[in-house]
Design a protein around this motif. Structure first.
Motif, PDB file in Angstrom:
ATOM      1  N   TRP A 223      16.439  78.591 -32.243  1.00 21.31           N
ATOM      2  CA  TRP A 223      16.899  78.683 -33.622  1.00 21.31           C
ATOM      3  C   TRP A 223      17.952  79.772 -33.723  1.00 21.31           C
ATOM      4  O   TRP A 223      17.681  80.943 -33.477  1.00 21.31           O
ATOM      5  CB  TRP A 223      15.743  78.980 -34.575  1.00 21.31           C
ATOM      6  N   GLN A 224      19.168  79.371 -34.060  1.00 17.94           N
ATOM      7  CA  GLN A 224      20.272  80.312 -34.253  1.00 17.94           C
ATOM      8  C   GLN A 224      20.432  81.273 -33.076  1.00 17.94           C
ATOM      9  O   GLN A 224      20.596  82.485 -33.249  1.00 17.94           O
ATOM     10  CB  GLN A 224      20.047  81.107 -35.557  1.00 17.94           C
TER      11      GLN A 224
ATOM     12  N   ARG B  35       9.565  82.547 -42.995  1.00 18.03           N
ATOM     13  CA  ARG B  35      10.680  81.642 -43.308  1.00 18.03           C
ATOM     14  C   ARG B  35      11.333  81.146 -42.023  1.00 18.03           C
ATOM     15  O   ARG B  35      11.753  79.989 -41.931  1.00 18.03           O
ATOM     16  CB  ARG B  35      11.687  82.350 -44.206  1.00 18.03           C
ATOM     17  N   LEU B  36      11.427  82.029 -41.047  1.00 14.50           N
ATOM     18  CA  LEU B  36      11.996  81.640 -39.758  1.00 14.50           C
ATOM     19  C   LEU B  36      11.163  80.531 -39.117  1.00 14.50           C
ATOM     20  O   LEU B  36      11.705  79.542 -38.611  1.00 14.50           O
ATOM     21  CB  LEU B  36      12.071  82.856 -38.835  1.00 14.50           C
TER      22      LEU B  36
ATOM     23  N   THR C 297       9.227  78.383 -40.622  1.00 12.98           N
ATOM     24  CA  THR C 297       9.384  77.159 -41.410  1.00 12.98           C
ATOM     25  C   THR C 297      10.663  76.427 -41.034  1.00 12.98           C
ATOM     26  O   THR C 297      10.683  75.199 -40.905  1.00 12.98           O
ATOM     27  CB  THR C 297       9.386  77.498 -42.909  1.00 12.98           C
ATOM     28  N   LYS C 298      11.755  77.183 -40.860  1.00 10.70           N
ATOM     29  CA  LYS C 298      13.034  76.569 -40.515  1.00 10.70           C
ATOM     30  C   LYS C 298      13.060  76.089 -39.061  1.00 10.70           C
ATOM     31  O   LYS C 298      13.497  74.977 -38.764  1.00 10.70           O
ATOM     32  CB  LYS C 298      14.165  77.578 -40.741  1.00 10.70           C
ATOM     33  N   ALA C 299      12.606  76.935 -38.152  1.00 12.45           N
ATOM     34  CA  ALA C 299      12.705  76.608 -36.726  1.00 12.45           C
ATOM     35  C   ALA C 299      11.902  75.371 -36.362  1.00 12.45           C
ATOM     36  O   ALA C 299      12.327  74.560 -35.540  1.00 12.45           O
ATOM     37  CB  ALA C 299      12.260  77.806 -35.891  1.00 12.45           C
TER      38      ALA C 299
ATOM     39  N   ARG D 181      10.909  73.110 -38.621  1.00 11.05           N
ATOM     40  CA  ARG D 181      11.179  72.065 -39.611  1.00 11.05           C
ATOM     41  C   ARG D 181       9.898  71.621 -40.319  1.00 11.05           C
ATOM     42  O   ARG D 181       9.592  70.423 -40.429  1.00 11.05           O
ATOM     43  CB  ARG D 181      11.881  70.883 -38.954  1.00 11.05           C
TER      44      ARG D 181
ATOM     45  N   GLU E  53       9.022  71.687 -43.421  1.00 14.71           N
ATOM     46  CA  GLU E  53       9.147  70.940 -44.667  1.00 14.71           C
ATOM     47  C   GLU E  53       9.249  69.443 -44.394  1.00 14.71           C
ATOM     48  O   GLU E  53       8.620  68.629 -45.080  1.00 14.71           O
ATOM     49  CB  GLU E  53      10.362  71.438 -45.450  1.00 14.71           C
TER      50      GLU E  53
END
Length: 286
Positions: free
Chosen positions: A136-137, A169-170, A172-174, A176, A178
């Motif tokens: 991630w990023q 939050r990291l 959740t994003k990494a 996915r 949602e």
């Protein structure tokens, strides 16, 4: 056919073709605990109940055999397929991931690894991916775990606790989460109507419903990293989906096994009885 099962079959037909994946579900869920081999006629019979034509099934089975997932044999004019020996371990690991509890559920720290530029960067990235890290990023992350010395000596690693909102939050994003939650919500909406009536299905309807239930659940679960609770939203809809799947599976199991007893064939007759692994599925929820 039960109206609820018929609705599930129609839903399957409205989706892009996943016949090969459906056959993998059948082999891993129903056939592996009973020896791992079955007649092509049994696969064709079950798929016919799902409105999948014989030509489509034969093509899918041939492709799975070509890729080593299945091993073909013949007796007179009958064809039989078993789980490929080289692939059996992958079926076992998938079953553990789908039916078993999450591993290391109480971990509360996240490992973050920054890969420095260099010739070894891609090799390290690939090895970390095999160890369960995601990118991630520009950072590789995973719930904290010990690193092999050969990896630890070549990376810059830090840890952070799940109580940090930024880390949550990291995660959740990494991973996915949602999008994963949306898939679980659709699963619940689709299968909840049969939760209270699954125990009354005929053996054939139970086998069809069981295959569709695990087919859908398996496709979601193979995307789910099964993160420790500390990194998941609370409440986590994936837990609700797992409880629903376990309850329906328990309701379908007896009748579906009766269908296998009466209809599923191998070279020397009917399938052998299921091994102990079948009884251990979702055992942590009982």
């Amino acid at each position: 056919m039960n109206a609820h099962v018929a609705a599930l079959v129609i839903r399957l037909q409205e989706q892009p073709s996943h016949t090969g994946s459906l056959i993998m579900t059948l082999m891993g869920d129903a056939i592996m605990p009973r020896g791992g081999a079955v007649a092509l006629s049994t696969i064709l019979d079950l798929c016919a109940g799902l409105d999948i034509g014989s030509g489509v099934v034969r093509t899918a089975v041939s492709r799975l055999a070509a890729d080593g997932w299945l091993l073909a044999s013949r007796q007179s004019r009958a064809s039989f397929y078993e789980i490929g020996p080289a692939r059996r371990g992958e079926f076992v690991r998938a079953a553990r991931h789908i039916f078993g509890p999450s591993r290391r559920p109480h971990v509360e720290q996240l490992s973050l690894i920054l890969l420095e530029a260099g010739e070894a960067r891609e090799a390290l990235r690939n090895r970390l991916t095999r160890l369960g890290f995601v990118a991630w990023q520009g950072v590789m992350i995973a719930p904290e775990r010990p690193l092999p010395p050969s990896v630890a000596a070549n990376v810059l690693a830090v840890t952070a606790t799940a109580t940090d909102d930024t880390i949550m939050r990291l995660a959740t994003k990494a991973w996915r989460l949602e999008g994963l939650a949306a898939l679980y919500a659709d699963f619940i909406e689709t299968f909840r109507p049969i939760a209270d009536i699954a125990g009354g299905f005929t053996p054939r309807d139970a086998m069809l419903a069981r295959t569709l239930l695990i087919h859908d659940y398996r496709r979601i679960m193979l995307r789910d990293p099964r993160l420790p609770v500390a990194f998941l939203p609370s409440p986590w809809i994936g837990a609700d989906a797992r409880r629903l799947c376990a309850a329906i599976y328990a309701g379908l199991r007896l009748a579906s096994e009766q269908w296998l007893d009466a209809n599923a064939l191998i070279q020397c007759g009917n399938l052998p009885p299921a091994d102990s692994s079948l009884g251990h599925r979702f055992a942590d929820l009982r």
